[in-house]
Design a protein around this motif. Structure first.
Motif, short mmCIF file in Angstrom:
data_model
loop_
_atom_site.label_atom_id
_atom_site.label_comp_id
_atom_site.label_asym_id
_atom_site.label_seq_id
_atom_site.Cartn_x
_atom_site.Cartn_y
_atom_site.Cartn_z
N SER A 118 36.00 46.29 38.64
CA SER A 118 36.46 44.81 38.89
C SER A 118 37.97 44.83 38.71
N TYR A 119 38.68 45.76 38.63
CA TYR A 119 40.24 45.99 38.52
C TYR A 119 40.44 45.33 37.08
N GLY A 120 39.47 45.50 36.03
CA GLY A 120 39.83 45.08 34.65
C GLY A 120 39.39 43.56 34.71
N PHE A 121 38.94 42.75 35.53
CA PHE A 121 38.51 41.39 35.31
C PHE A 121 37.30 41.10 34.49
N VAL A 122 36.71 42.25 34.57
CA VAL A 122 35.32 42.07 33.70
C VAL A 122 35.28 43.24 32.83
N SER A 123 34.81 43.01 31.60
CA SER A 123 34.33 44.09 30.65
C SER A 123 33.31 43.79 29.71
N HIS A 124 32.82 44.93 29.23
CA HIS A 124 31.76 44.39 28.26
C HIS A 124 32.18 43.63 26.99
N GLU A 125 33.67 43.59 26.63
CA GLU A 125 34.04 42.69 25.76
C GLU A 125 34.47 41.27 26.15
N SER A 126 34.08 40.24 25.67
CA SER A 126 34.21 38.72 25.97
C SER A 126 35.54 38.51 26.24
N PRO A 127 35.90 37.71 27.32
CA PRO A 127 37.42 37.37 27.61
C PRO A 127 37.75 36.47 26.38
N LYS A 128 39.26 36.83 26.14
CA LYS A 128 39.47 35.88 24.81
C LYS A 128 40.00 34.64 25.16
N ARG A 129 39.86 33.59 24.46
CA ARG A 129 39.95 32.14 24.83
C ARG A 129 41.31 31.78 25.29
N GLU A 130 42.32 32.39 24.68
CA GLU A 130 43.93 32.23 24.82
C GLU A 130 43.95 32.57 26.31
N THR A 131 43.23 33.45 26.93
CA THR A 131 43.55 33.98 28.20
C THR A 131 42.84 32.74 29.23
N HIS A 132 41.85 32.38 28.91
CA HIS A 132 41.18 31.11 29.68
C HIS A 132 42.12 29.78 29.64
N GLU A 133 42.43 29.71 28.42
CA GLU A 133 43.58 28.73 28.40
C GLU A 133 44.79 28.46 29.29
N GLN A 134 45.18 29.66 29.88
CA GLN A 134 46.07 29.87 30.78
C GLN A 134 45.66 29.66 32.44
N ALA A 135 44.35 29.55 32.53
CA ALA A 135 43.67 29.37 33.83
C ALA A 135 43.52 28.08 34.19
N ARG A 136 43.71 27.96 35.71
CA ARG A 136 43.77 26.69 36.28
C ARG A 136 42.98 26.94 37.67
N PHE A 137 42.43 25.92 38.37
CA PHE A 137 41.75 25.82 39.52
C PHE A 137 41.98 24.54 40.34
N SER A 138 41.96 24.64 41.66
CA SER A 138 41.75 23.61 42.57
C SER A 138 40.93 23.84 43.85
N ILE A 139 40.18 22.82 44.36
CA ILE A 139 39.38 23.03 45.50
C ILE A 139 39.80 21.89 46.31
N THR A 140 40.29 22.27 47.61
CA THR A 140 40.66 21.29 48.60
C THR A 140 39.71 21.13 49.57
N PHE A 141 39.31 19.81 49.94
CA PHE A 141 38.32 19.66 50.89
C PHE A 141 38.95 19.09 52.18
N LYS A 142 38.84 19.55 53.32
CA LYS A 142 39.33 19.18 54.82
C LYS A 142 38.09 18.66 55.64
N ALA A 143 37.94 17.16 55.48
CA ALA A 143 36.84 16.77 55.93
C ALA A 143 37.16 15.93 57.42
N LEU A 144 36.56 16.45 58.43
CA LEU A 144 36.91 16.01 59.92
C LEU A 144 35.56 15.12 60.30
N GLY A 145 35.76 14.01 61.04
CA GLY A 145 34.64 13.17 61.46
C GLY A 145 35.32 11.92 62.16
#
Length: 421
Positions: free
Chosen positions: A306-333
């Motif tokens: 996984s290029y280091g994105f996953v390991s047997h050790e749980s991710p650190k919370r401070e790492t997740h605090e830096q993560a963001r997401f967006s989902i853009t929806f394109k609707a046609l009708g």
């Protein structure tokens, strides 16, 4: 349900996701004047979770329950109005909890992102859940609350009739990321999910013996492309979002005779190099899941594959605090709705609406969305259809205040633009 039951019991509270849920349950349950308890196999571990994340609340009930002990599950579910199930992979550990919830008339929500599991539970337990008067709602986390309710939000704000929606997921961090990003349980679910994808066709044939009407123009998938609504290189997203969304659309058609939307989901990478690296890893991953030997390697050496994105050790919370997401929806009708949901428009689509759902890291969203799902069932059951059943988030919460509640907790739903020809 008996008034002496706890409002919520969090099962699997000592796991990675479960700890997030306990942390957020402290203030969300306090805001809504609800009592919650925690459950799992080891009392000492549950006490440690309470001490770390809920020390300012007195007398949080601790329930010892083991997925392998049916009697303990029955005792646990009897003590709750709703179970928040954080114990995955659900392919292996989900069904016994659902059986216990049906037997004791207890609602159930989880964060499964496993289409085979979710669709099998709907096929086998929907009628029993309806008869028991309880709701069983999976995918109440990052998979797939933002995507499924984002589509519902787009339909509600479109102001006409939608033919197609394309979703574009983007993930990024605000700083330098060190260590793994994904929990090992998520990786394990993905390994087995990919390995058993061939189960889906037979499941869906049984689940939906009658086909939906065919609509035009037909939505065509694009393998690799640059979108006008998501900067970068986009390709098909292989998560559970599309599976969940299509089940919601089918429900809305069967229940309310609403014209179902054609849906395709994509993920966007900033550079072609990033896409190529992920594509190569994805092909290796898919090939290895076909054999027991390959699956064992993936599970034994997650960091390598996984290029280091996953390991047997749980991710650190401070790492997740830096993560963001967006989902853009394109609707046609179209600006005008047809008289019947099966009617076909003779003119090409003349309206485009762009919406977006965005927020903080996936684990925090998962925790907040999961607890709000439970609270919504407890407080707004009169707005959820059928007085029980195995439902998707969109089917269950589309007519409730769920989107409004998510907006209040830093998960933003917004209309970006609306244009007509």
């Amino acid at each position: 349900m008996a008034d002496d039951r706890l409002d919520i019991v969090i099962f699997g509270a000592t796991g990675y996701t479960g700890k997030y849920v306990v942390k957020d349950a402290v203030h969300l349950c306090k805001e809504n004047k609800l009592r919650f308890g925690v459950a799992g196999r080891r009392k000492e571990a549950l006490e440690a979770v309470i001490k770390e994340f809920a020390s300012d609340i007195d007398d949080i009930p601790i329930i010892v329950a083991d997925i392998k002990d049916e009697e303990s599950l029955t005792k646990m579910t009897k003590q709750a109005k709703i179970i928040i199930n954080c114990c995955g992979p659900y392919r292996f550990y989900g069904e016994p909890i659902i059986k216990a919830c049906i037997a004791t008339r207890t609602h159930h929500v989880d964060v499964s992102g496993e289409p085979q599991y979710m669709e099998k539970m709907q096929l086998e337990y929907n009628k029993a859940a309806q008869e028991a008067g309880i709701y069983i709602v999976s995918a109440c986390g990052f998979d797939s609350i933002p995507a499924d309710l984002g589509i519902i939000f787009t339909q509600q704000t479109f102001g006409g009739e939608i033919n197609t929606i394309e979703t574009y997921l983007k993930l990024w961090t605000t700083g330098n990321v060190k260590g793994s990003l994904l929990n090992y349980g998520t990786w394990e679910s993905a390994v087995y999910g990919m390995a058993h994808m061939n189960e889906l066709r037979a499941l869906r044939t049984k689940l939906y013996p009658t086909k939906l009407p065919k609509f035009t123009p037909k939505l065509k998938s694009k393998i690799l492309h640059r979108s006008d609504v998501s900067e970068g290189w986009s390709t098909l997203f292989m998560g559970a979002d599309r599976s969940v969304a299509l089940r919601t659309q089918r429900f809305m058609y069967d229940k309310y005779k609403e014209r179902p939307v054609q849906v395709q989901t994509y993920i966007t990478f900033q550079s072609l190099f990033s896409f190529m690296m992920i594509a190569i890893a994805g092909m290796i991953f898919a090939l290895m899941t076909r054999t027991a030997f390959g699956r064992n390697l993936l599970l034994k050496y997650p960091a390598l594959f996984s290029y280091g994105f996953v390991s047997h050790e749980s991710p650190k919370r401070e790492t997740h605090e830096q993560a963001r997401f967006s989902i853009t929806f394109k609707a046609l009708g179209w600006t005008e709705k047809s008289a019947e949901p099966t009617d076909k428009h003779t003119d090409p689509p003349n309206k485009k609406v762009i919406t977006k759902v965005s927020g903080i890291n996936g684990y925090e969203i998962t925790s907040i969305a999961l607890i709000l799902s439970a609270i919504t069932i407890l407080k707004e059951a009169d707005k959820i259809p059928d007085n029980g059943g195995v439902l998707t988030p969109g089917a269950a919460f589309g007519k409730t205040s769920m989107i409004e509640q998510l907006n209040k907790h830093n998960i933003k739903f917004e209309v970006i633009s609306s244009t007509e020809k």
